[in-house]
Motif scaffolding. Structure first.
Motif, PDB file in Angstrom:
ATOM      1  N   ALA A  78       0.803  -1.227   0.000  1.00 18.74           N
ATOM      2  CA  ALA A  78       0.000   0.000   0.000  1.00 18.74           C
ATOM      3  C   ALA A  78       0.839   1.282   0.000  1.00 18.74           C
ATOM      4  O   ALA A  78       0.531   2.203  -0.761  1.00 18.74           O
ATOM      5  CB  ALA A  78      -0.982  -0.014   1.165  1.00 18.74           C
TER       6      ALA A  78
ATOM      7  N   GLN B 229      -3.088   4.057  -5.330  1.00 18.15           N
ATOM      8  CA  GLN B 229      -4.002   3.831  -4.219  1.00 18.15           C
ATOM      9  C   GLN B 229      -5.249   3.071  -4.671  1.00 18.15           C
ATOM     10  O   GLN B 229      -5.756   2.228  -3.934  1.00 18.15           O
ATOM     11  CB  GLN B 229      -4.372   5.160  -3.550  1.00 18.15           C
ATOM     12  CG  GLN B 229      -3.198   5.808  -2.831  1.00 18.15           C
ATOM     13  CD  GLN B 229      -2.531   4.880  -1.829  1.00 18.15           C
ATOM     14  OE1 GLN B 229      -3.184   4.196  -1.044  1.00 18.15           O
ATOM     15  NE2 GLN B 229      -1.208   4.829  -1.856  1.00 18.15           N
TER      16      GLN B 229
ATOM     17  N   SER C 271      -4.125  -0.512  -5.127  1.00 21.85           N
ATOM     18  CA  SER C 271      -3.828  -1.078  -3.807  1.00 21.85           C
ATOM     19  C   SER C 271      -5.108  -1.427  -3.051  1.00 21.85           C
ATOM     20  O   SER C 271      -5.219  -2.495  -2.446  1.00 21.85           O
ATOM     21  CB  SER C 271      -2.985  -0.075  -3.016  1.00 21.85           C
ATOM     22  OG  SER C 271      -2.671  -0.576  -1.746  1.00 21.85           O
ATOM     23  N   LYS C 272      -6.088  -0.545  -3.116  1.00 21.41           N
ATOM     24  CA  LYS C 272      -7.370  -0.798  -2.439  1.00 21.41           C
ATOM     25  C   LYS C 272      -8.075  -2.004  -3.049  1.00 21.41           C
ATOM     26  O   LYS C 272      -8.572  -2.875  -2.327  1.00 21.41           O
ATOM     27  CB  LYS C 272      -8.256   0.455  -2.547  1.00 21.41           C
ATOM     28  CG  LYS C 272      -9.710   0.251  -2.171  1.00 21.41           C
ATOM     29  CD  LYS C 272      -9.932   0.356  -0.689  1.00 21.41           C
ATOM     30  CE  LYS C 272     -11.405   0.395  -0.325  1.00 21.41           C
ATOM     31  NZ  LYS C 272     -12.018  -0.902  -0.161  1.00 21.41           N
TER      32      LYS C 272
END
Length: 166
Positions: free
Chosen positions: A94, A112, A115-116
């Motif tokens: 992350a 992001q 990553s989420k």
């Protein structure tokens, strides 16, 4: 439904080639796999070595068993260990990695987002393993094909070649 499954498999093959991974679908016994990665995996010095040494082997276990015809308790233990490894890897993924250069990319919105999505599929895989729910495991594994491939395409198109420049 067959069309979507076919498109998913074609997409997985393309993304797998980009990511240096291959998804296995099988109608026979679960394939023999290398041991699931453990916390004792070699210490990573950068994102690439972390992905190659920790993330990819754990993800491969999920892919190997997602469509296996038969799952034993030992197979589920292996899947659970691999999913746990991936859950533990997310705090490294992350923020972008190890170096300042790697971490700088995490400030980009795309990082992001990927990553989420990855974390969501990793958590879904862990839940599927805990519940011994193979359909949900396959769904989470398919999602990881897409998110891993998409992230690699955007941030590391040379991911399939560990010797490629960073």
């Amino acid at each position: 439904m067959r069309f979507m499954r076919s498109m998913l498999l074609v997409s997985a093959a393309i993304v797998g080639g980009l990511a240096g991974c291959e998804q296995q679908t099988t109608t026979a016994e679960a394939p023999a796999t290398p041991p699931a990665p453990t916390a004792a995996a070699p210490a990573a010095q950068d994102s690439r070595s972390f992905m190659v040494g920790v993330v990819q082997p754990a993800t491969q276990v999920l892919w190997n068993f997602g469509y296996a015809e038969k799952m034993t308790d030992e197979n589920w233990d292996e899947v659970s260990k691999a999913a746990t490894t991936l859950v533990g890897a997310m705090p490294t993924i992350a923020p972008g990695g190890f170096s300042d250069e790697e971490k700088a990319r995490a400030s980009k919105g795309g990082w992001q987002d990927w990553s989420k999505k990855t974390a969501d599929f990793v958590n879904a895989a862990k839940q599927a393993a805990d519940q011994k729910n193979q359909m949900n495991l396959a769904t989470a594994g398919d999602g990881l094909v897409e998110t891993c491939g998409g992230c690699h395409t955007e941030f590391d198109p040379n991911a399939q070649d560990p010797a490629a420049p960073k």
